[in-house]
Write an enzyme that holds these catalytic residues in place. Structure first.
Site, PDB file in Angstrom:
ATOM      1  N   CYS A  33      24.373  24.675  38.919  1.00 14.47           N
ATOM      2  CA  CYS A  33      25.761  24.883  39.365  1.00 14.47           C
ATOM      3  C   CYS A  33      25.997  24.187  40.707  1.00 14.47           C
ATOM      4  O   CYS A  33      25.424  24.566  41.734  1.00 14.47           O
ATOM      5  CB  CYS A  33      26.033  26.376  39.485  1.00 14.47           C
TER       6      CYS A  33
ATOM      7  N   CYS B 114      27.650  26.490  43.314  1.00 12.72           N
ATOM      8  CA  CYS B 114      26.681  27.486  43.806  1.00 12.72           C
ATOM      9  C   CYS B 114      25.800  26.898  44.895  1.00 12.72           C
ATOM     10  O   CYS B 114      25.546  27.532  45.931  1.00 12.72           O
ATOM     11  CB  CYS B 114      25.815  27.979  42.652  1.00 12.72           C
TER      12      CYS B 114
END
Length: 242
Positions: free
Chosen positions: A129, A132
């Site tokens: 991600c 993230c």
């Protein structure tokens, strides 16, 4: 008459001296006397300098310098070795900078967080991600500031162990944050790339038991499905909270 007698006596003395003394010595005496009568005597005094003693050898500093250099070199080498070990350890943890792996190390297991009497922030994430990973530096800073009063739980959606929790909290994009009070009750959720002020404001309010100022905040997210070439779904492992 007296003068003649004195001269004869002097001649006798000279003859006696000549008979007992080699001629060259008499001659030398006469020359010296003649020179003494004609010229003033000059006395030359020569003062010889005292014999010089051998100078004490100057201690050589080359050996000491070499020893000091060697010691200094050893100290530098030892310091460099310690620095290399520290750098290696930090590199293993942060991989050149703050990483999700470092954040996982700081996280609290979910079962512990729900039973230790502290409020909790649960983050659903994935290693691939992008958003993230971008939030990691802010999250580490916030965790270090509030970690003593607020739990941080990291749940990796690639791990099938957390499929039930992901469905319960309706995770549709990542990162997905769930804010839970100290009794274990979910208060609100926030999704996507959040400014640090938003994420920190919610964590600070959670720590103080106050209403969340940014409940329901949303930002850009990453898809729940990994991009091409990303790691396959992980299987559950014992004591795995990630």
């Amino acid at each position: 008459m007296a003068s003649s007698t004195w001269c004869q006596a002097r001649s006798s003395l000279r003859a006696a001296a000549a008979a007992s003394t080699p001629k060259f010595r008499v001659h030398k005496t006469r020359v010296c006397i003649a020179r003494a009568e004609q010229e003033p005597t000059t006395v030359v005094t020569t003062v010889e300098p005292p014999a010089t003693q051998a100078a004490a050898p100057v201690p050589s500093t080359s050996t000491n310098f070499s020893a000091n250099s060697a010691n200094s070199g050893n100290g530098i080498a030892a310091g460099a070795a310690l620095a290399a070990v520290a750098a290696f350890a930090v590199g293993r943890l942060f991989s050149g900078g703050p990483s999700l792996a470092a954040l996982e190390e700081l996280a609290t297991p979910l079962d512990v967080a729900l039973s230790n009497g502290k409020p909790t922030v649960v983050e659903f994430y994935a290693n691939w991600c992008k958003v993230c990973n971008e939030l990691v530096p802010d999250e580490i800073a916030i965790e270090k500031q509030y970690g003593s009063s607020v739990n941080l739980v990291m749940l990796n959606i690639e791990n099938t162990k957390w499929a039930e929790e992901a469905a319960e909290y309706r995770v549709g994009g990542i990162p997905h944050f769930v804010f839970i009070d100290k009794e274990g009750k979910p208060l609100a959720a926030a999704v996507g790339r959040l400014p640090r002020s938003v994420l920190e404001g919610n964590v600070a309010a959670l720590a103080d038991g106050k209403p969340l100022p940014f409940a329901g905040a949303r930002g850009p997210t990453s898809s729940m499905t990994p991009p091409d070439g990303a790691a396959a779904t992980r299987q559950a492992a014992p004591r795995d909270h990630a």
